[in-house]
Scaffold this motif. Structure first.
Motif, PDB file in Angstrom:
ATOM      1  N   PHE B  17       0.954  -1.460   0.090  1.00  0.00           N
ATOM      2  CA  PHE B  17      -0.202  -0.041  -0.127  1.00  0.00           C
ATOM      3  C   PHE B  17       0.995   1.270   0.147  1.00  0.00           C
ATOM      4  O   PHE B  17       0.566   2.244  -0.560  1.00  0.00           O
ATOM      5  CB  PHE B  17      -0.910   0.145   1.275  1.00  0.00           C
ATOM      6  CG  PHE B  17      -2.071  -0.687   0.840  1.00  0.00           C
ATOM      7  CD1 PHE B  17      -3.067  -0.194  -0.066  1.00  0.00           C
ATOM      8  CD2 PHE B  17      -2.592  -1.816   1.659  1.00  0.00           C
ATOM      9  CE1 PHE B  17      -4.238  -1.014  -0.378  1.00  0.00           C
ATOM     10  CE2 PHE B  17      -3.576  -2.524   1.246  1.00  0.00           C
ATOM     11  CZ  PHE B  17      -4.563  -2.068   0.264  1.00  0.00           C
ATOM     12  N   LYS B  18       1.705   1.212   0.797  1.00  0.00           N
ATOM     13  CA  LYS B  18       2.728   2.457   0.832  1.00  0.00           C
ATOM     14  C   LYS B  18       3.350   2.736  -0.567  1.00  0.00           C
ATOM     15  O   LYS B  18       3.120   3.913  -1.078  1.00  0.00           O
ATOM     16  CB  LYS B  18       3.890   2.107   1.883  1.00  0.00           C
ATOM     17  CG  LYS B  18       4.590   3.166   2.437  1.00  0.00           C
ATOM     18  CD  LYS B  18       4.928   2.884   4.127  1.00  0.00           C
ATOM     19  CE  LYS B  18       6.242   2.774   4.270  1.00  0.00           C
ATOM     20  NZ  LYS B  18       6.981   1.974   5.159  1.00  0.00           N
ATOM     21  N   LYS B  21       0.525   3.847  -2.940  1.00  0.00           N
ATOM     22  CA  LYS B  21      -0.103   5.189  -2.745  1.00  0.00           C
ATOM     23  C   LYS B  21       0.820   6.242  -3.263  1.00  0.00           C
ATOM     24  O   LYS B  21       0.768   7.236  -3.848  1.00  0.00           O
ATOM     25  CB  LYS B  21      -0.292   5.359  -1.292  1.00  0.00           C
ATOM     26  CG  LYS B  21      -1.435   4.868  -0.833  1.00  0.00           C
ATOM     27  CD  LYS B  21      -2.671   5.599  -1.160  1.00  0.00           C
ATOM     28  CE  LYS B  21      -4.009   4.732  -1.188  1.00  0.00           C
ATOM     29  NZ  LYS B  21      -5.014   4.977  -1.914  1.00  0.00           N
ATOM     30  N   ARG B  25      -0.069   8.791  -6.713  1.00  0.00           N
ATOM     31  CA  ARG B  25      -0.277  10.352  -6.507  1.00  0.00           C
ATOM     32  C   ARG B  25       0.294  10.816  -7.797  1.00  0.00           C
ATOM     33  O   ARG B  25      -0.410  11.709  -8.386  1.00  0.00           O
ATOM     34  CB  ARG B  25       0.440  10.778  -5.478  1.00  0.00           C
ATOM     35  CG  ARG B  25      -0.293  11.796  -4.876  1.00  0.00           C
ATOM     36  CD  ARG B  25      -0.095  11.775  -3.125  1.00  0.00           C
ATOM     37  NE  ARG B  25       0.269  12.988  -2.785  1.00  0.00           N
ATOM     38  CZ  ARG B  25       0.723  13.458  -1.522  1.00  0.00           C
ATOM     39  NH1 ARG B  25       1.194  12.444  -0.796  1.00  0.00           N
ATOM     40  NH2 ARG B  25       1.107  14.737  -1.354  1.00  0.00           N
ATOM     41  N   GLN B 212       3.452  25.598   2.694  1.00  0.00           N
ATOM     42  CA  GLN B 212       2.635  24.169   2.670  1.00  0.00           C
ATOM     43  C   GLN B 212       1.278  24.388   2.567  1.00  0.00           C
ATOM     44  O   GLN B 212       0.742  23.565   2.034  1.00  0.00           O
ATOM     45  CB  GLN B 212       2.983  23.538   4.301  1.00  0.00           C
ATOM     46  CG  GLN B 212       4.128  22.953   4.343  1.00  0.00           C
ATOM     47  CD  GLN B 212       4.053  21.234   3.991  1.00  0.00           C
ATOM     48  OE1 GLN B 212       3.122  20.816   3.322  1.00  0.00           O
ATOM     49  NE2 GLN B 212       5.062  20.507   4.553  1.00  0.00           N
ATOM     50  N   PRO B 299      -6.496  18.792  -6.605  1.00  0.00           N
ATOM     51  CA  PRO B 299      -7.456  17.552  -6.415  1.00  0.00           C
ATOM     52  C   PRO B 299      -8.961  17.902  -6.442  1.00  0.00           C
ATOM     53  O   PRO B 299      -9.631  16.906  -6.339  1.00  0.00           O
ATOM     54  CB  PRO B 299      -6.930  16.977  -5.047  1.00  0.00           C
ATOM     55  CG  PRO B 299      -6.107  18.126  -4.395  1.00  0.00           C
ATOM     56  CD  PRO B 299      -5.783  19.169  -5.526  1.00  0.00           C
ATOM     57  N   ARG B 300      -9.196  19.253  -6.046  1.00  0.00           N
ATOM     58  CA  ARG B 300     -10.591  19.486  -5.963  1.00  0.00           C
ATOM     59  C   ARG B 300     -11.398  19.378  -7.130  1.00  0.00           C
ATOM     60  O   ARG B 300     -12.725  18.864  -7.385  1.00  0.00           O
ATOM     61  CB  ARG B 300     -10.853  20.860  -5.269  1.00  0.00           C
ATOM     62  CG  ARG B 300     -10.591  21.042  -3.835  1.00  0.00           C
ATOM     63  CD  ARG B 300     -10.528  22.524  -3.620  1.00  0.00           C
ATOM     64  NE  ARG B 300      -9.406  23.109  -4.239  1.00  0.00           N
ATOM     65  CZ  ARG B 300      -8.843  24.316  -3.925  1.00  0.00           C
ATOM     66  NH1 ARG B 300      -9.442  24.885  -2.984  1.00  0.00           N
ATOM     67  NH2 ARG B 300      -7.783  24.765  -4.572  1.00  0.00           N
ATOM     68  N   LYS B 302     -10.871  16.960  -9.193  1.00  0.00           N
ATOM     69  CA  LYS B 302     -11.074  15.517  -9.706  1.00  0.00           C
ATOM     70  C   LYS B 302     -12.415  14.946  -9.477  1.00  0.00           C
ATOM     71  O   LYS B 302     -12.917  15.264  -8.553  1.00  0.00           O
ATOM     72  CB  LYS B 302     -10.123  14.579  -8.851  1.00  0.00           C
ATOM     73  CG  LYS B 302      -8.900  14.063  -9.507  1.00  0.00           C
ATOM     74  CD  LYS B 302      -8.143  13.224  -8.527  1.00  0.00           C
ATOM     75  CE  LYS B 302      -6.839  14.361  -8.163  1.00  0.00           C
ATOM     76  NZ  LYS B 302      -6.111  13.487  -7.048  1.00  0.00           N
TER      77      LYS B 302
END
Lengths: 334, 303
Positions: B17-18, B21, B25, B212, B299-300, B302
């Motif tokens: 999974f690591k 993922k 991305r 950030q 990402p919004r 998507k």
């Protein structure tokens, strides 16, 4: 549990005579007018009041985050485990924020950064305070996610991929990541629907016990207070009008305002009875009434209420009320 | 089937999974980008232009075609030998476009990067902190903003001497105030949203919050500004070259070619069409690329 939690201080948080003002074009807004709050280690205090009563301002002041330059803490002390938050410099503040004191914000829709994955957002506090590598912090973030009931491998997803209740769980995970001593929950369930509210409250309560945190629960919902709090402070126009434990407030309420709040709740026994709203509106904070701030709306207002601010009257060792209707009955509390 | 294989490759499920993922991305961004057909076209065109610039010596001979005078063939309209025709002293326009791409792209992109970097820092700081800091930074930016780009760049080049590097820096600096304005206003719309306060509440420092949480949410307007100003930069080079402070005469450069071809535009329009089209197609591809990038990074958007 661990050494950090063994605290010689009896009170995690002591707020003494806090006064906060906002400067606006319309004049000085007296948001908080000399309130005292004491939170014993491991206990939960509920701060109940109407919109604009100064609840959120009080919460922000604990992290010294009252927006400047409009907002100013005029006087008072906020002692967090014996250290005054208000005299700390920016570096010291950054150290306690998120590590010793964490905050759950009201609206999970806006308090999560939309372009960062939730894993990154939970890991951020860990990276800042625990000085651990990115990899390690992501691993811990996943554990936090599991703890709040979200599968750990969803850490790589973005906030928009979660529902409101899930987002609030993420916000809780962020707040609890560094296992703080004090958790401030600023209306954590207001933005959620009722079925999810119960879940989130249960989760907060469970984790609070697990980490033996103290908590300040800010809400306008008396049902939430009954569910999670040990003690309650009723705040009105920046003053705490009544304070006591759950029994004091729910069974033996004294202040006319507290009574008004309960009268405004629907009663499950007599469903047909009409709700009794408190007459009038919350006062304009730029122009607070003289004397007791509640007197224009109070059914019991006397001559003295118009001019003299009532002090704290201690009814019992746990119960105190600011109202001229009562006399001190427990002198040794003063 | 592929799933089981993947799990087998990584010894534990967690490890899988690591890895999964991390990859997904970038893949996700790429997948989003590919969905936008116009952006893909933009990317393809831009890549072709960049490759042309890199491989210019392989495509045409610099000395013989792009530089050497050939008066007997002056002002030839496009034909099979000179596909874009020749200019007023008989140089092959195609060769000059190909070689000119190197300077135009290099100066155009790097000056915008300079402007973005310096203007971005000033704008972000001013917008984020507001108050006096904002006042001081923005008022001093306003002083430069009231001079036209070209004039400001000209002053800088004149002061430091003419060279490719100086010209790049000069153009970059002359765009800085505009970038600081754009970044500042973008930052101001984001800085009061609750997640910035939430970041502060977990103990993030100001610089961390800006980098950030704030700038990453301002990427949209910034990318648009970048793609538009690359065009501006190329045109500014030509303006500087025109008064002799930019690229020296025989060296091909798009803006320069446009400027020197103007005198012959009336009878031989093709002479300005080729460099004009080159600039146009570069900017178009950058705009499409920028739009696609902006959508893919957010990402919004998507679905």
């Amino acid at each position: 549990m661990d050494a950090k939690k063994v605290n010689t201080q009896e009170n995690t948080l002591e707020i003494k005579n806090l006064e906060i003002e906002y400067f606006s074009d319309d004049g000085i807004v007296k948001a908080v007018n000399g309130i005292d709050i004491f939170i014993k280690t491991g206990k939960t205090i509920g701060l109940v009041g109407e919109t604009g009563a100064g609840k959120t301002t009080t919460a922000l002041s604990i992290l010294n985050l009252v927006p400047e330059p409009q907002g100013k803490i005029v006087s008072g002390e906020i002692l967090l485990e014996g250290k005054n938050v208000l005299t700390m410099n920016e570096d010291e503040l950054e150290d306690i924020r998120g590590d010793k004191v964490a905050m759950i914000f009201q609206d999970p829709m806006t308090s999560l950064n939309p372009v960062l994955t939730i894993g990154d957002q939970i890991a951020e506090g860990l990276e800042i305070h625990r000085k651990i590598s990115k990899k390690e912090s992501i691993k811990q973030a996943k554990e936090m996610l599991e703890l709040v009931g979200i599968p750990g491998d969803r850490a790589g997803e973005y906030p928009y991929q979660f529902s409101g209740g899930m987002k609030q769980r993420v916000v809780i995970a962020i707040a609890l990541a560094c296992s703080p001593d004090l958790l401030i929950a600023d209306e954590p369930t207001t933005a959620l629907d009722v079925t999810i509210q119960a879940q989130v409250l249960m989760l907060i309560n469970e984790l609070k016990d697990k980490y033996r945190m103290s908590m300040l629960m800010i809400t306008h919902d008396l049902g939430i207070v009954a569910e999670v709090c040990d003690e309650v402070s009723v705040i009105y126009a920046g003053n705490i009008l009544e304070h006591g434990n759950l029994k004091d407030i729910f069974d033996n309420m004294l202040h006319p305002y507290t009574k008004g709040l309960f009268d405004a709740l629907p009663d499950i026994e007599t469903r047909r009875s009409e709700l009794k709203p408190i007459k009038g509106l919350t006062p304009d904070p730029t122009n607070l009434p003289s004397g007791c701030p509640f007197h224009p709306r109070c059914d019991y207002a006397m001559e003295v209420c118009f001019s003299v601010m009532p002090g704290n009257k201690w009814i019992s060792s746990t119960h105190c009320v600011q109202c001229h209707l009562y006399k001190d009955t427990d002198k040794n509390m003063l | 089937m592929t799933e089981t294989n993947a799990v087998r490759k990584y010894s534990t499920k967690k490890e899988f999974f690591k890895e999964y993922k991390k990859k997904s991305r970038l893949q996700e961004i790429w997948r989003m980008f590919l969905k936008n057909k116009l952006a893909v076209i933009g990317l393809v065109i831009f890549v072709i232009i960049v490759l042309t610039a890199i491989m210019a010596p392989l495509i045409s001979d610099y000395e013989n075609d792009a530089i050497k005078m050939n008066v007997s063939e002056r002002l030839t309209p496009p034909n099979s030998q000179h596909i874009f025709g020749t200019d007023e002293i008989g140089r092959d326009i195609f060769a000059r476009i190909v070689h000119g791409a190197r300077i135009s792209l290099l100066v155009g992109l790097s000056s915008v990067i300079i402007a973005l970097f310096i203007g971005g820092i000033f704008g972000a700081v001013a917008g984020f902190f507001g108050g006096k800091v904002d006042g001081i930074i923005m008022r001093s930016m306003d002083v430069f903003l009231c001079l036209p780009d070209v004039l400001l760049a000209l002053a800088i080049v004149a002061a430091f001497g003419t060279s490719l590097v100086n010209m790049t820096i000069a153009i970059g600096l002359s765009f800085t105030p505009k970038f600081s304005r754009v970044v500042r206003s973008a930052v101001m719309t984001v800085r009061d949203i609750e997640y910035v306060e939430a970041a502060r509440a977990i103990g993030a420092t100001n610089s961390r919050i800006i980098l950030q949480h704030v700038l990453i949410n301002c990427i949209g307007p910034i990318i648009v500004q970048v793609t538009l100003y690359v065009a501006n930069a190329i045109l500014t080079i030509s303006a500087l070259s025109f008064i002799g402070l930019g690229i020296k005469a025989p060296t091909p450069e798009w803006g320069n070619m446009l400027a020197s071809g103007r005198a012959f535009m009336r009878d031989n329009a093709y002479i300005v069409m080729a460099p004009g089209f080159a600039i146009f197609i570069t900017i178009l591809s950058l705009n499409l690329l920028g739009d696609g990038l902006r959508d893919a990074l957010d990402p919004r958007l998507k679905q």
